[in-house]
Design a protein around this motif. Structure first.
Motif, PDB file in Angstrom:
ATOM      1  N   ASN A 114      17.032 -26.612  38.292  1.00  0.00           N
ATOM      2  CA  ASN A 114      15.692 -27.036  37.896  1.00  0.00           C
ATOM      3  C   ASN A 114      15.658 -28.374  37.149  1.00  0.00           C
ATOM      4  O   ASN A 114      14.810 -29.228  37.446  1.00  0.00           O
ATOM      5  N   PRO A 115      16.565 -28.619  36.174  1.00  0.00           N
ATOM      6  CA  PRO A 115      16.502 -29.903  35.463  1.00  0.00           C
ATOM      7  C   PRO A 115      16.700 -31.121  36.352  1.00  0.00           C
ATOM      8  O   PRO A 115      16.223 -32.220  36.022  1.00  0.00           O
ATOM      9  N   TYR A 116      17.379 -30.956  37.477  1.00  0.00           N
ATOM     10  CA  TYR A 116      17.628 -32.094  38.363  1.00  0.00           C
ATOM     11  C   TYR A 116      16.360 -32.569  39.073  1.00  0.00           C
ATOM     12  O   TYR A 116      16.351 -33.646  39.662  1.00  0.00           O
ATOM     13  N   PHE A 117      15.311 -31.752  39.043  1.00  0.00           N
ATOM     14  CA  PHE A 117      14.060 -32.120  39.686  1.00  0.00           C
ATOM     15  C   PHE A 117      13.052 -32.688  38.679  1.00  0.00           C
ATOM     16  O   PHE A 117      11.878 -32.866  38.998  1.00  0.00           O
ATOM     17  N   GLY A 118      13.513 -32.967  37.459  1.00  0.00           N
ATOM     18  CA  GLY A 118      12.638 -33.508  36.443  1.00  0.00           C
ATOM     19  C   GLY A 118      12.474 -35.015  36.545  1.00  0.00           C
ATOM     20  O   GLY A 118      13.236 -35.704  37.237  1.00  0.00           O
ATOM     21  N   ASP A 119      11.457 -35.521  35.852  1.00  0.00           N
ATOM     22  CA  ASP A 119      11.240 -36.967  35.842  1.00  0.00           C
ATOM     23  C   ASP A 119      12.093 -37.605  34.747  1.00  0.00           C
ATOM     24  O   ASP A 119      12.957 -36.945  34.147  1.00  0.00           O
ATOM     25  N   SER A 120      11.833 -38.869  34.457  1.00  0.00           N
ATOM     26  CA  SER A 120      12.663 -39.587  33.484  1.00  0.00           C
ATOM     27  C   SER A 120      12.526 -39.027  32.072  1.00  0.00           C
ATOM     28  O   SER A 120      13.379 -39.266  31.216  1.00  0.00           O
ATOM     29  N   ASN A 121      11.458 -38.270  31.833  1.00  0.00           N
ATOM     30  CA  ASN A 121      11.260 -37.647  30.521  1.00  0.00           C
ATOM     31  C   ASN A 121      11.724 -36.191  30.484  1.00  0.00           C
ATOM     32  O   ASN A 121      11.537 -35.507  29.481  1.00  0.00           O
ATOM     33  N   GLY A 122      12.278 -35.725  31.587  1.00  0.00           N
ATOM     34  CA  GLY A 122      12.764 -34.351  31.636  1.00  0.00           C
ATOM     35  C   GLY A 122      11.728 -33.326  32.033  1.00  0.00           C
ATOM     36  O   GLY A 122      12.033 -32.134  32.098  1.00  0.00           O
ATOM     37  N   LYS A 123      10.493 -33.750  32.304  1.00  0.00           N
ATOM     38  CA  LYS A 123       9.436 -32.807  32.692  1.00  0.00           C
ATOM     39  C   LYS A 123       9.533 -32.511  34.188  1.00  0.00           C
ATOM     40  O   LYS A 123       9.590 -33.435  35.004  1.00  0.00           O
ATOM     41  N   VAL A 124       9.531 -31.224  34.532  1.00  0.00           N
ATOM     42  CA  VAL A 124       9.618 -30.805  35.928  1.00  0.00           C
ATOM     43  C   VAL A 124       8.228 -30.411  36.408  1.00  0.00           C
ATOM     44  O   VAL A 124       7.583 -29.533  35.818  1.00  0.00           O
ATOM     45  N   SER A 125       7.762 -31.046  37.465  1.00  0.00           N
ATOM     46  CA  SER A 125       6.434 -30.751  38.002  1.00  0.00           C
ATOM     47  C   SER A 125       6.427 -29.412  38.733  1.00  0.00           C
ATOM     48  O   SER A 125       7.489 -28.817  38.985  1.00  0.00           O
ATOM     49  N   GLY A 126       5.230 -28.954  39.111  1.00  0.00           N
ATOM     50  CA  GLY A 126       5.133 -27.721  39.886  1.00  0.00           C
ATOM     51  C   GLY A 126       5.889 -27.816  41.199  1.00  0.00           C
ATOM     52  O   GLY A 126       6.575 -26.871  41.607  1.00  0.00           O
ATOM     53  N   LEU A 127       5.764 -28.958  41.880  1.00  0.00           N
ATOM     54  CA  LEU A 127       6.489 -29.149  43.142  1.00  0.00           C
ATOM     55  C   LEU A 127       7.987 -29.177  42.918  1.00  0.00           C
ATOM     56  O   LEU A 127       8.765 -28.679  43.750  1.00  0.00           O
ATOM     57  N   GLY A 128       8.416 -29.759  41.800  1.00  0.00           N
ATOM     58  CA  GLY A 128       9.847 -29.772  41.491  1.00  0.00           C
ATOM     59  C   GLY A 128      10.385 -28.381  41.256  1.00  0.00           C
ATOM     60  O   GLY A 128      11.481 -28.032  41.719  1.00  0.00           O
ATOM     61  N   LYS A 129       9.609 -27.548  40.562  1.00  0.00           N
ATOM     62  CA  LYS A 129      10.016 -26.156  40.335  1.00  0.00           C
ATOM     63  C   LYS A 129      10.097 -25.409  41.667  1.00  0.00           C
ATOM     64  O   LYS A 129      11.020 -24.604  41.891  1.00  0.00           O
ATOM     65  N   MET A 130       9.129 -25.643  42.546  1.00  0.00           N
ATOM     66  CA  MET A 130       9.139 -24.984  43.856  1.00  0.00           C
ATOM     67  C   MET A 130      10.350 -25.418  44.674  1.00  0.00           C
ATOM     68  O   MET A 130      10.985 -24.593  45.344  1.00  0.00           O
ATOM     69  N   ALA A 131      10.695 -26.698  44.629  1.00  0.00           N
ATOM     70  CA  ALA A 131      11.855 -27.191  45.371  1.00  0.00           C
ATOM     71  C   ALA A 131      13.139 -26.560  44.850  1.00  0.00           C
ATOM     72  O   ALA A 131      14.022 -26.162  45.631  1.00  0.00           O
ATOM     73  N   ALA A 132      13.261 -26.448  43.538  1.00  0.00           N
ATOM     74  CA  ALA A 132      14.430 -25.795  42.957  1.00  0.00           C
ATOM     75  C   ALA A 132      14.507 -24.336  43.385  1.00  0.00           C
ATOM     76  O   ALA A 132      15.583 -23.810  43.683  1.00  0.00           O
ATOM     77  N   GLY A 133      13.345 -23.674  43.441  1.00  0.00           N
ATOM     78  CA  GLY A 133      13.305 -22.280  43.866  1.00  0.00           C
ATOM     79  C   GLY A 133      13.713 -22.101  45.313  1.00  0.00           C
ATOM     80  O   GLY A 133      14.451 -21.165  45.651  1.00  0.00           O
ATOM     81  N   VAL A 134      13.240 -22.990  46.197  1.00  0.00           N
ATOM     82  CA  VAL A 134      13.604 -22.913  47.613  1.00  0.00           C
ATOM     83  C   VAL A 134      15.113 -23.074  47.788  1.00  0.00           C
ATOM     84  O   VAL A 134      15.765 -22.316  48.529  1.00  0.00           O
ATOM     85  N   CYS A 135      15.692 -24.059  47.121  1.00  0.00           N
ATOM     86  CA  CYS A 135      17.136 -24.287  47.232  1.00  0.00           C
ATOM     87  C   CYS A 135      17.927 -23.081  46.719  1.00  0.00           C
ATOM     88  O   CYS A 135      18.854 -22.604  47.382  1.00  0.00           O
TER      89      CYS A 135
END
Length: 320
Positions: A114-135
């Motif tokens: 999940n942290p790898y899908f965060g932005d430069s401030n470490g915030k993970v968007s909803g789409l980033g969380k979904m991508a981490a979940g799919v993987c």
């Protein structure tokens, strides 16, 4: 001049990579934290499952039934009449193996990725969380498909005539006998819908729980009500999205060839087409009440246990 950060300082992996800062300099939690993510996932999954296993048995029995109009009550009555209370706990050993393998893998991987899908401030968007979940869900489902096959067959045995029951003694016995009698590839029968369901489940369940917590935190505050409401919302979303794939997975993993050696379904998409054609569109959501009691209930219990186990681990770690 670039100076190493303290080992436990929180630097988002995405910012570390963008700046050229090596991950070893504190961009990720240390090794113990990463190992504990998997241990906490497995422990919380198994703890939550003990409360909902009978609903999973009812769900499987309803899904493999081709009888129109089968209900939650009629299925429970049949199981109790034929096998008693123990029939509601058929395949429990397989289910706990599933929590120790599949749930441990997908939740642990999600927390690590999940942290790898965060932005430069470490915030993970909803789409980033979904991508981490799919993987995480796809990888875990592929690895753990043999456990799924054994679990489905063990639970389906209770409905089969005595002379047709497989009577597996446990996971190891099931893997050995299936490999010998039907070939190793049979252990990955239904891997397509299993992976599809795993990706959908992790995408909706894990991502929606994190997103719900983030959204409801200003309203409910950080505590038990936040965890319960977030888990309930997560369970409802993921049950509605994943049940059609769960039904195709169950049918494919439990199917037997007819006298001519032909199986009823050739794959996930074939099953998704044939089931509504033969039984109606709502057949794809057959068994939703026990499925929600099982999956929604497990989601609530699992996340509650995980929050408590994580709190205990952090307290123990900080006291070192």
């Amino acid at each position: 001049r670039l100076r190493p950060r303290p080992p436990n300082s929180a630097v988002p992996p995405s910012r570390a990579l963008a700046s050229g800062l090596p991950l070893a300099l504190g961009a990720m939690p240390d090794a113990l934290d990463n190992v504990m993510k998997f241990a906490l996932a497995g422990g919380s999954g198994a703890s939550g499952w003990l409360f909902v296993h009978p609903f999973d048995v009812l769900k499987v029995q309803m899904q493999i039934s081709n009888t129109p109009g089968v209900t939650f009550g009629s299925t429970a009555k049949t199981i109790l009449a034929n096998d008693g209370i123990k029939g509601l706990y058929a395949g429990l050993n397989f289910a706990l193996w599933r929590q120790a393998t599949y749930t441990t893998s997908r939740m642990g991987l999600y927390d690590v990725l999940n942290p790898y899908f965060g932005d430069s401030n470490g915030k993970v968007s909803g789409l980033g969380k979904m991508a981490a979940g799919v993987c995480a869900g796809g990888v875990a489902a592929t690895m753990c498909c043999p456990v799924e096959v054994g679990l489905i067959r063990a639970q389906a045995d209770a409905r089969a005539p005595l002379e047709e029951r497989r009577n597996y003694k446990g996971l190891v016995d099931a893997v050995r006998r299936i490999s010998q009698a039907e070939g190793v590839a049979t252990l990955w029968r239904g891997v397509g819908p299993t992976v599809g369901r795993g990706a959908v489940v992790s995408c909706t369940q894990l991502a929606s729980y994190d997103q719900a917590k983030e959204t409801l935190l200003p309203v409910l505050g950080d505590g038990f009500p936040l965890f319960v409401c977030s888990a309930f919302a997560s369970g409802l979303i993921y049950c509605a999205a994943s049940l059609p794939l769960d039904i195709t997975k169950t049918r494919i993993q439990n199917m037997k060839a007819d006298a001519a050696g032909i199986y009823p379904y050739s794959g996930m998409f074939d099953a998704l087409m044939k089931i509504p054609q033969r039984e109606g569109v709502l057949a794809l959501w057959k068994g939703f009440p026990p499925y929600f009691l099982r999956s929604g209930g497990h989601t609530v219990f699992m996340f509650l246990f995980k929050e408590q186990y994580t709190k205990l681990y952090k307290q123990a770690r900080s006291g070192q």
